[in-house]
Design a protein around this motif. Structure first.
Motif, PDB file in Angstrom:
ATOM      1  N   ASP A 153       0.824  -1.213   0.000  1.00 25.27           N
ATOM      2  CA  ASP A 153       0.000   0.000   0.000  1.00 25.27           C
ATOM      3  C   ASP A 153       0.854   1.257   0.000  1.00 25.27           C
ATOM      4  OD1 ASP A 153      -2.299  -1.509   0.028  1.00 25.27           O
ATOM      5  OD2 ASP A 153      -2.545  -1.436   2.215  1.00 25.27           O
ATOM      6  N   ASP A 154       2.100   1.139   0.471  1.00 22.75           N
ATOM      7  CA  ASP A 154       2.993   2.296   0.552  1.00 22.75           C
ATOM      8  C   ASP A 154       3.995   2.356  -0.590  1.00 22.75           C
ATOM      9  OD1 ASP A 154       1.832   3.127   2.999  1.00 22.75           O
ATOM     10  OD2 ASP A 154       3.050   1.647   4.078  1.00 22.75           O
ATOM     11  N   GLY A 155       3.839   1.474  -1.565  1.00 25.61           N
ATOM     12  CA  GLY A 155       4.753   1.471  -2.699  1.00 25.61           C
ATOM     13  C   GLY A 155       5.542   0.175  -2.799  1.00 25.61           C
ATOM     14  N   THR A 156       6.683   0.252  -3.440  1.00 21.03           N
ATOM     15  CA  THR A 156       7.501  -0.940  -3.676  1.00 21.03           C
ATOM     16  C   THR A 156       8.350  -1.279  -2.464  1.00 21.03           C
ATOM     17  OG1 THR A 156       7.601  -0.508  -6.056  1.00 21.03           O
ATOM     18  CG2 THR A 156       9.289  -1.936  -5.146  1.00 21.03           C
ATOM     19  N   ALA A 157       8.441  -2.568  -2.201  1.00 22.74           N
ATOM     20  CA  ALA A 157       9.309  -3.069  -1.132  1.00 22.74           C
ATOM     21  C   ALA A 157      10.070  -4.278  -1.658  1.00 22.74           C
ATOM     22  CB  ALA A 157       8.486  -3.447   0.102  1.00 22.74           C
ATOM     23  N   ILE A 158      11.035  -4.750  -0.883  1.00 20.91           N
ATOM     24  CA  ILE A 158      11.773  -5.972  -1.210  1.00 20.91           C
ATOM     25  C   ILE A 158      11.471  -6.986  -0.125  1.00 20.91           C
ATOM     26  CG2 ILE A 158      14.051  -7.020  -1.500  1.00 20.91           C
ATOM     27  CD1 ILE A 158      15.033  -4.319  -2.518  1.00 20.91           C
ATOM     28  N   ALA A 159      11.118  -8.197  -0.545  1.00 21.77           N
ATOM     29  CA  ALA A 159      10.760  -9.242   0.418  1.00 21.77           C
ATOM     30  C   ALA A 159      11.487 -10.530   0.084  1.00 21.77           C
ATOM     31  CB  ALA A 159       9.249  -9.477   0.413  1.00 21.77           C
ATOM     32  N   ALA A 160      11.579 -11.385   1.090  1.00 25.47           N
ATOM     33  CA  ALA A 160      12.121 -12.735   0.919  1.00 25.47           C
ATOM     34  C   ALA A 160      11.012 -13.721   1.252  1.00 25.47           C
ATOM     35  CB  ALA A 160      13.318 -12.949   1.840  1.00 25.47           C
TER      36      ALA A 160
END
Length: 367
Positions: free
Chosen positions: A166-173
Motif C-alpha cells: 500500500d505504501d509502494g515498492t518493497a523488497i521481500a524474501a
C-alpha cells in the motif's frame, strides 16, 4: 580508471578457471540438458565451500568481502563451461540482501555463503522495459501473485523479489518450502538455464527493505545483473572462440588447415576483436558499480548489450567454422549457442538498451 585486475583478483580468476574446468564440466551441462530436472546440489555446496557463493558478501556474516568485480570474474569463468548452477540469480540476490537491514538479512547471507539455502532473485525488474509495478502484492505479511519465468526458480529455497504494498515498492524474501507456494517449470531454449513460474497464495514473507531504500537497491541490482550477465557472456564467447581456433588449426582441407583460409581468418578475427572489446566494457561497469560512480548504470547497460551480442556472434561462428559436425548433438557448439541465445534475450534486448543509453546521453546534453 585502471582496468587491470589486482594480483588478488588475478589469483581468483586462475582459481575459478581451474575449478570450473575440473569440477563443473561440460559433462554436467549435458546431463542437465538431457534432463532439465537434474541438478547436482552437491556441486553447489562445493562452490560454497570454496567461497564462490559468498564472494561479494561482507566478511562479518561469513562472506569474502569482495565486490561486483569479483562476482564478474566468477561469472565469466563459469560461462566457459556453461555452468548449470544458479550463480547469476544467487549473485543478484546476495547483492540485494546485503544492502538491506535487519536480522533476516544476516541469516539469509550466512545461508547463502555456506550453501545451506539457495536464495535467488527474480530478475523481472532487471528488464529496461520493466514498468516499476511488481507483479507480487504484499499485505498483512503475506504475498500473492505469480513470478513468471524465474531463472533457477525450481532450484531455489528462498526467493528475493520486489513486491507491491500500500505504501509502494518493497523488497521481500519468501521461502519456497511452504505450502502456499507453487513451482511450475517452464520449457527453456537453454535447458542448462532452467526457468519456472512461481505462484504465491498468501505465502508468508519477510520484508527486507521499503520506500526509497528498496527503490535504490532494485536499481543497483538491475545494473549488477546486466554486468554479471555480460561477464558470463564473455566466458561463453571465449570458450566458443577457443574451440573454433582449435578446430580451424586441426581440420585440413585441400591439404592445409582450414584456419589458413582468408575467409575463415576474417570470421575468427572479428570474433576475437569483439570479445576483447567486451572485456573493458564489462569490468569498467563492475568497477564503476563498486565505486558508486554515476555512470555505473549506463556502463552496465552498454556491457550487457555489447557482450551478449559478441557472445552470440562467437557461438554462431563456431557452428559455421565447424561445418557439418557443428550442427550435431555430439558437438558442444550447441550448448554455447543456446546459452548465448538466451543471454542475448533476457534482461533487455539490444535495441532497448541502446535506446535507453541514447535517452541518457540526450538528457545529459539537455537536448
Amino acid at each position: 580508471m585502471h582496468f587491470d585486475l589486482t594480483p588478488e583478483q588475478s589469483d581468483l580468476q586462475s582459481m575459478a578457471r581451474d575449478y570450473f574446468a575440473r569440477e563443473v564440466t561440460l559433462g554436467a551441462a549435458r546431463a542437465t540438458h538431457d534432463n532439465p530436472e537434474f541438478w547436482d546440489r552437491g556441486a553447489w555446496m562445493r562452490l560454497a565451500d570454496i567461497g564462490f557463493t559468498g564472494i561479494a558478501v561482507p566478511s562479518d556474516v561469513g562472506g569474502g568481502g569482495g565486490g561486483i568485480v569479483e562476482l564478474a570474474i566468477i561469472l565469466m569463468e563459469s560461462g566457459q563451461v556453461v555452468a548449470s548452477q544458479p550463480l547469476l540469480p544467487a549473485a543478484v540476490a546476495s547483492v540485494m540482501v546485503q544492502r538491506c537491514q535487519g536480522a533476516a538479512r544476516d541469516q539469509i547471507l550466512r545461508d547463502l555463503c555456506d550453501g545451506t539455502r539457495v536464495a535467488v532473485a527474480t530478475l523481472e525488474h532487471c528488464d529496461p522495459q520493466y514498468s516499476g509495478d511488481p507483479a507480487i502484492t504484499l499485505a498483512d505479511g503475506v504475498v500473492t501473485g505469480v513470478a513468471p519465468q524465474v531463472i533457477d526458480g525450481a532450484r531455489a529455497d528462498l526467493l528475493v523479489l520486489p513486491v507491491l504494498t500500500d505504501d509502494g515498492t518493497a523488497i521481500a524474501a519468501v521461502s519456497l518450502d511452504q505450502g502456499a507456494t507453487g513451482v511450475q517449470p517452464r520449457e527453456s531454449t537453454d535447458p542448462t538455464r532452467p526457468v519456472a513460474d512461481i505462484t504465491f497464495t498468501n505465502a508468508a514473507a519477510t520484508v527486507l527493505a521499503t520506500g526509497p531504500d528498496a527503490t535504490n537497491i532494485l536499481q543497483f541490482s538491475r545494473s549488477t545483473a546486466w554486468t554479471l550477465l555480460a561477464a558470463e557472456s564473455l566466458g561463453v564467447g571465449q570458450a566458443s572462440l577457443d574451440r573454433t581456433v582449435d578446430y580451424a588449426r586441426s581440420r585440413a582441407q585441400f591439404g592445409k588447415p582450414i584456419g589458413s583460409f582468408q575467409s575463415l581468418k576474417h570470421l575468427i578475427a572479428d570474433v576475437f576483436v569483439g570479445l576483447e572489446s567486451g572485456w573493458p566494457a564489462t569490468f569498467y561497469a563492475a568497477a564503476a558499480l563498486d565505486a558508486d560512480l554515476a555512470e555505473g548504470p549506463s556502463s552496465a547497460s552498454v556491457a550487457k548489450d555489447y557482450c551478449a551480442e559478441a557472445a552470440f556472434r562467437a557461438a554462431a561462428t563456431a557452428i559455421q567454422v565447424h561445418g557439418g559436425i557443428g550442427f550435431t548433438w555430439e558437438s558442444d557448439c550447441h550448448l554455447f549457442f543456446k546459452r548465448a541465445t538466451v543471454n542475448r534475450a533476457i534482461l533487455g534486448v539490444g535495441p532497448t538498451h541502446r535506446r535507453n543509453l541514447l535517452d541518457t546521453l540526450l538528457a545529459d546534453l539537455k537536448i
